[in-house]
Design a protein around this motif. Structure first.
Motif, PDB file in Angstrom:
ATOM      1  N   ALA A  44       0.854  -1.210   0.000  1.00 45.85           N
ATOM      2  CA  ALA A  44       0.000   0.000   0.000  1.00 45.85           C
ATOM      3  C   ALA A  44       0.881   1.248   0.000  1.00 45.85           C
ATOM      4  O   ALA A  44       1.872   1.308   0.721  1.00 45.85           O
ATOM      5  CB  ALA A  44      -0.906   0.008   1.235  1.00 45.85           C
ATOM      6  N   ASP A  45       0.513   2.206  -0.855  1.00 47.29           N
ATOM      7  CA  ASP A  45       1.256   3.475  -0.849  1.00 47.29           C
ATOM      8  C   ASP A  45       0.354   4.658  -0.459  1.00 47.29           C
ATOM      9  O   ASP A  45       0.777   5.799  -0.462  1.00 47.29           O
ATOM     10  CB  ASP A  45       1.946   3.733  -2.197  1.00 47.29           C
ATOM     11  CG  ASP A  45       0.958   3.918  -3.337  1.00 47.29           C
ATOM     12  OD1 ASP A  45      -0.264   3.853  -3.104  1.00 47.29           O
ATOM     13  OD2 ASP A  45       1.421   4.142  -4.473  1.00 47.29           O
ATOM     14  N   LEU A  95       4.742   5.651   8.904  1.00 41.19           N
ATOM     15  CA  LEU A  95       4.129   5.231   7.625  1.00 41.19           C
ATOM     16  C   LEU A  95       5.069   5.527   6.451  1.00 41.19           C
ATOM     17  O   LEU A  95       5.135   4.752   5.494  1.00 41.19           O
ATOM     18  CB  LEU A  95       2.772   5.906   7.416  1.00 41.19           C
ATOM     19  CG  LEU A  95       1.687   5.584   8.440  1.00 41.19           C
ATOM     20  CD1 LEU A  95       0.330   6.100   7.960  1.00 41.19           C
ATOM     21  CD2 LEU A  95       1.587   4.094   8.746  1.00 41.19           C
ATOM     22  N   ALA A  96       5.790   6.630   6.522  1.00 46.71           N
ATOM     23  CA  ALA A  96       6.765   6.943   5.454  1.00 46.71           C
ATOM     24  C   ALA A  96       7.815   5.839   5.375  1.00 46.71           C
ATOM     25  O   ALA A  96       8.184   5.385   4.286  1.00 46.71           O
ATOM     26  CB  ALA A  96       7.411   8.306   5.709  1.00 46.71           C
ATOM     27  N   ARG A  97       8.267   5.380   6.515  1.00 44.04           N
ATOM     28  CA  ARG A  97       9.288   4.310   6.526  1.00 44.04           C
ATOM     29  C   ARG A  97       8.731   3.007   5.935  1.00 44.04           C
ATOM     30  O   ARG A  97       9.486   2.164   5.453  1.00 44.04           O
ATOM     31  CB  ARG A  97       9.766   4.068   7.961  1.00 44.04           C
ATOM     32  CG  ARG A  97      10.557   5.247   8.528  1.00 44.04           C
ATOM     33  CD  ARG A  97      11.473   4.812   9.629  1.00 44.04           C
ATOM     34  NE  ARG A  97      12.413   3.828   9.163  1.00 44.04           N
ATOM     35  CZ  ARG A  97      12.981   2.893   9.930  1.00 44.04           C
ATOM     36  NH1 ARG A  97      12.675   2.824  11.200  1.00 44.04           N
ATOM     37  NH2 ARG A  97      13.844   2.029   9.426  1.00 44.04           N
ATOM     38  N   ALA A 120      -1.922  21.937   1.362  1.00 43.02           N
ATOM     39  CA  ALA A 120      -2.277  20.608   0.871  1.00 43.02           C
ATOM     40  C   ALA A 120      -1.639  20.352  -0.486  1.00 43.02           C
ATOM     41  O   ALA A 120      -1.269  21.294  -1.198  1.00 43.02           O
ATOM     42  CB  ALA A 120      -3.790  20.531   0.724  1.00 43.02           C
ATOM     43  N   ASP A 121      -1.541  19.090  -0.851  1.00 46.33           N
ATOM     44  CA  ASP A 121      -1.159  18.735  -2.217  1.00 46.33           C
ATOM     45  C   ASP A 121      -2.287  19.178  -3.154  1.00 46.33           C
ATOM     46  O   ASP A 121      -3.459  18.829  -2.938  1.00 46.33           O
ATOM     47  CB  ASP A 121      -0.955  17.224  -2.324  1.00 46.33           C
ATOM     48  CG  ASP A 121      -0.595  16.814  -3.736  1.00 46.33           C
ATOM     49  OD1 ASP A 121       0.572  16.964  -4.109  1.00 46.33           O
ATOM     50  OD2 ASP A 121      -1.516  16.378  -4.481  1.00 46.33           O
ATOM     51  N   PHE A 122      -1.940  19.938  -4.177  1.00 42.64           N
ATOM     52  CA  PHE A 122      -2.944  20.557  -5.032  1.00 42.64           C
ATOM     53  C   PHE A 122      -3.800  19.522  -5.769  1.00 42.64           C
ATOM     54  O   PHE A 122      -5.028  19.585  -5.763  1.00 42.64           O
ATOM     55  CB  PHE A 122      -2.253  21.504  -6.023  1.00 42.64           C
ATOM     56  CG  PHE A 122      -3.205  22.201  -6.951  1.00 42.64           C
ATOM     57  CD1 PHE A 122      -4.075  23.157  -6.464  1.00 42.64           C
ATOM     58  CD2 PHE A 122      -3.236  21.898  -8.298  1.00 42.64           C
ATOM     59  CE1 PHE A 122      -4.975  23.802  -7.305  1.00 42.64           C
ATOM     60  CE2 PHE A 122      -4.121  22.531  -9.147  1.00 42.64           C
ATOM     61  CZ  PHE A 122      -4.991  23.489  -8.645  1.00 42.64           C
ATOM     62  N   GLU A 123      -3.141  18.535  -6.381  1.00 42.60           N
ATOM     63  CA  GLU A 123      -3.898  17.570  -7.206  1.00 42.60           C
ATOM     64  C   GLU A 123      -4.823  16.694  -6.370  1.00 42.60           C
ATOM     65  O   GLU A 123      -5.964  16.424  -6.756  1.00 42.60           O
ATOM     66  CB  GLU A 123      -2.936  16.715  -8.017  1.00 42.60           C
ATOM     67  CG  GLU A 123      -2.402  17.504  -9.197  1.00 42.60           C
ATOM     68  CD  GLU A 123      -1.290  16.794  -9.935  1.00 42.60           C
ATOM     69  OE1 GLU A 123      -1.039  15.611  -9.650  1.00 42.60           O
ATOM     70  OE2 GLU A 123      -0.669  17.451 -10.792  1.00 42.60           O
ATOM     71  N   LEU A 124      -4.323  16.276  -5.220  1.00 39.72           N
ATOM     72  CA  LEU A 124      -5.133  15.426  -4.340  1.00 39.72           C
ATOM     73  C   LEU A 124      -6.346  16.204  -3.825  1.00 39.72           C
ATOM     74  O   LEU A 124      -7.463  15.674  -3.747  1.00 39.72           O
ATOM     75  CB  LEU A 124      -4.258  14.972  -3.166  1.00 39.72           C
ATOM     76  CG  LEU A 124      -4.469  13.601  -2.531  1.00 39.72           C
ATOM     77  CD1 LEU A 124      -4.672  12.512  -3.555  1.00 39.72           C
ATOM     78  CD2 LEU A 124      -3.294  13.276  -1.608  1.00 39.72           C
ATOM     79  N   THR A 125      -6.136  17.467  -3.534  1.00 42.11           N
ATOM     80  CA  THR A 125      -7.220  18.318  -3.022  1.00 42.11           C
ATOM     81  C   THR A 125      -8.248  18.586  -4.121  1.00 42.11           C
ATOM     82  O   THR A 125      -9.461  18.536  -3.876  1.00 42.11           O
ATOM     83  CB  THR A 125      -6.620  19.643  -2.492  1.00 42.11           C
ATOM     84  OG1 THR A 125      -5.629  19.297  -1.520  1.00 42.11           O
ATOM     85  CG2 THR A 125      -7.673  20.526  -1.849  1.00 42.11           C
ATOM     86  N   ALA A 149       4.180  16.042   6.207  1.00 39.23           N
ATOM     87  CA  ALA A 149       4.168  15.325   4.918  1.00 39.23           C
ATOM     88  C   ALA A 149       5.134  15.999   3.946  1.00 39.23           C
ATOM     89  O   ALA A 149       5.914  15.329   3.252  1.00 39.23           O
ATOM     90  CB  ALA A 149       2.758  15.295   4.337  1.00 39.23           C
ATOM     91  N   GLN A 150       5.095  17.316   3.886  1.00 39.22           N
ATOM     92  CA  GLN A 150       6.003  18.043   2.990  1.00 39.22           C
ATOM     93  C   GLN A 150       7.469  17.744   3.345  1.00 39.22           C
ATOM     94  O   GLN A 150       8.287  17.477   2.478  1.00 39.22           O
ATOM     95  CB  GLN A 150       5.716  19.548   3.097  1.00 39.22           C
ATOM     96  CG  GLN A 150       6.542  20.422   2.177  1.00 39.22           C
ATOM     97  CD  GLN A 150       6.163  20.244   0.707  1.00 39.22           C
ATOM     98  OE1 GLN A 150       5.010  19.956   0.393  1.00 39.22           O
ATOM     99  NE2 GLN A 150       7.135  20.401  -0.170  1.00 39.22           N
ATOM    100  N   ALA A 151       7.751  17.767   4.637  1.00 39.39           N
ATOM    101  CA  ALA A 151       9.139  17.521   5.086  1.00 39.39           C
ATOM    102  C   ALA A 151       9.584  16.096   4.770  1.00 39.39           C
ATOM    103  O   ALA A 151      10.767  15.837   4.533  1.00 39.39           O
ATOM    104  CB  ALA A 151       9.249  17.792   6.581  1.00 39.39           C
ATOM    105  N   LEU A 152       8.635  15.164   4.761  1.00 35.07           N
ATOM    106  CA  LEU A 152       8.976  13.754   4.508  1.00 35.07           C
ATOM    107  C   LEU A 152       8.867  13.385   3.030  1.00 35.07           C
ATOM    108  O   LEU A 152       9.162  12.253   2.644  1.00 35.07           O
ATOM    109  CB  LEU A 152       8.043  12.839   5.325  1.00 35.07           C
ATOM    110  CG  LEU A 152       8.078  12.994   6.861  1.00 35.07           C
ATOM    111  CD1 LEU A 152       7.032  12.095   7.515  1.00 35.07           C
ATOM    112  CD2 LEU A 152       9.454  12.667   7.410  1.00 35.07           C
ATOM    113  N   GLY A 153       8.384  14.317   2.224  1.00 35.68           N
ATOM    114  CA  GLY A 153       8.248  14.042   0.785  1.00 35.68           C
ATOM    115  C   GLY A 153       6.991  13.257   0.439  1.00 35.68           C
ATOM    116  O   GLY A 153       6.969  12.509  -0.544  1.00 35.68           O
ATOM    117  N   LEU A 154       5.932  13.418   1.232  1.00 36.77           N
ATOM    118  CA  LEU A 154       4.658  12.732   0.954  1.00 36.77           C
ATOM    119  C   LEU A 154       3.651  13.732   0.407  1.00 36.77           C
ATOM    120  O   LEU A 154       3.741  14.925   0.674  1.00 36.77           O
ATOM    121  CB  LEU A 154       4.069  12.129   2.236  1.00 36.77           C
ATOM    122  CG  LEU A 154       4.992  11.331   3.157  1.00 36.77           C
ATOM    123  CD1 LEU A 154       4.217  10.841   4.377  1.00 36.77           C
ATOM    124  CD2 LEU A 154       5.602  10.146   2.417  1.00 36.77           C
TER     125      LEU A 154
END
Ligand SMILES: O=P(O)(O)O[C@H]1O[C@H](CO)[C@@H](O)[C@H]1O
Ligand SMILES: O=c1cc[nH]c(=O)[nH]1
Length: 266
Positions: A25-26, A87-89, A138-143, A212-217
């Motif tokens: 799962a991603d 979860l990132a890990r 927020a992430d633009f596309e997901l939003t 999320a931004q700091a972790l690259g998610l």
């Protein structure tokens, strides 16, 4: 940037999840309340329970034949950031907070859904990941996808800016607390947020966006309105809570199906 992914069998200390359990799962759905995990997962597709430790209860569901994790974050920034780190890990790349909220603008009714495009950082955790000058967005596309899903499913909603507060009472300028006292710093703060167009109070989205931004998610957030602060400080009836829950589930189900179907065709 170095990324420290977990070994397949490695079990994370707080969530008690491993990569093997996630079956590749991603994408993760993140309610605050552990009690909403199972119903949210079942509203997406066939579900299996994974584990439950501290505030982290998790299930794996299937959307478009792909595994999607549902894991509670608990309330507030610290437990939410811990959840995102682990979860990132484990290989999660995309998170959607699915929460409840108090609206502060007229026109946002009980049971409506707010799709959150940005958050006021009235919490402490996100400052451990990025300086306060950095925006919680927020992430633009997901939003955009969530907003599209709300539209096609005819769910009453607005796209808005939330205020994520570390506290339910003083930070959200509630006077119905044990002492009834609100620090001068927060007295009149709700009026200021209203003036600035902030739509709602909740407690985790700013942490989700910045961490999320700091972790690259990629991160998005939507919340069902269970308190209408322009009328009352109280939480609405269980019927309203269920209406809000039903509505955010409808949006997330539609959005995930669109997204994962599109990705499946690539
Ligand atoms: O319903 P959840 O997702 O927990 O969200 C909201 O509800 C809790 C407060 O009652 C806080 O966690 C707030 O953000
Ligand atoms: O008013 C509310 C309702 C839900 N969650 C919050 O943080 N505030």
């Amino acid at each position: 940037m170095d990324h420290h992914y977990a070994e397949p069998h490695e079990v994370m200390y707080h969530t008690q999840l491993s990569r093997e359990m996630l079956m590749g799962a991603d994408t993760a759905l993140l309610p605050g309340d552990p009690g909403r995990v199972r119903s949210l997962a079942e509203a997406m597709g066939p579900t299996v329970d994974l584990t439950s430790h501290r505030e982290y209860t998790s299930c794996l569901t299937q959307v478009q034949n792909r595994p999607v994790l549902v894991c509670s974050t608990g309330m507030g920034g610290p437990s939410t950031a811990i959840c995102l780190e682990e979860l990132a890990r484990l290989g999660i790349k995309r998170v959607i907070r699915v929460g409840t909220t108090g609206s502060i603008q007229e026109g946002l009714e009980l049971g409506d859904v707010v799709i959150i495009k940005a958050a006021v950082r009235l919490e402490g955790t996100s400052a451990h990941y990025a300086p306060l000058e950095f925006p919680a967005v927020a992430d633009f596309e997901l939003t955009q996808l969530l907003a599209y899903a709300a539209l096609v499913e005819s769910v009453p909603h607005q796209v808005g800016i939330c205020c994520s507060s570390d506290t339910f009472w003083p930070g959200q300028e509630r006077y119905d607390s044990f002492t009834g006292y609100v620090l001068r710093r927060f007295q009149g703060s709700m009026k200021e947020w209203q003036q600035l167009g902030v739509t709602n109070y909740e407690m985790e989205t700013a942490t989700v966006f910045v961490t999320a931004q700091a972790l690259g998610l990629q991160a998005a957030s939507l919340c069902g309105v269970v308190a209408k602060r322009t009328e009352s400080e109280s939480i609405a009836s269980p019927e309203i809570y269920r209406l809000a829950e039903n509505r955010f589930q409808t949006i997330v189900r539609r959005a995930l199906n669109e997204l994962l179907a599109r990705e499946g065709k690539k």
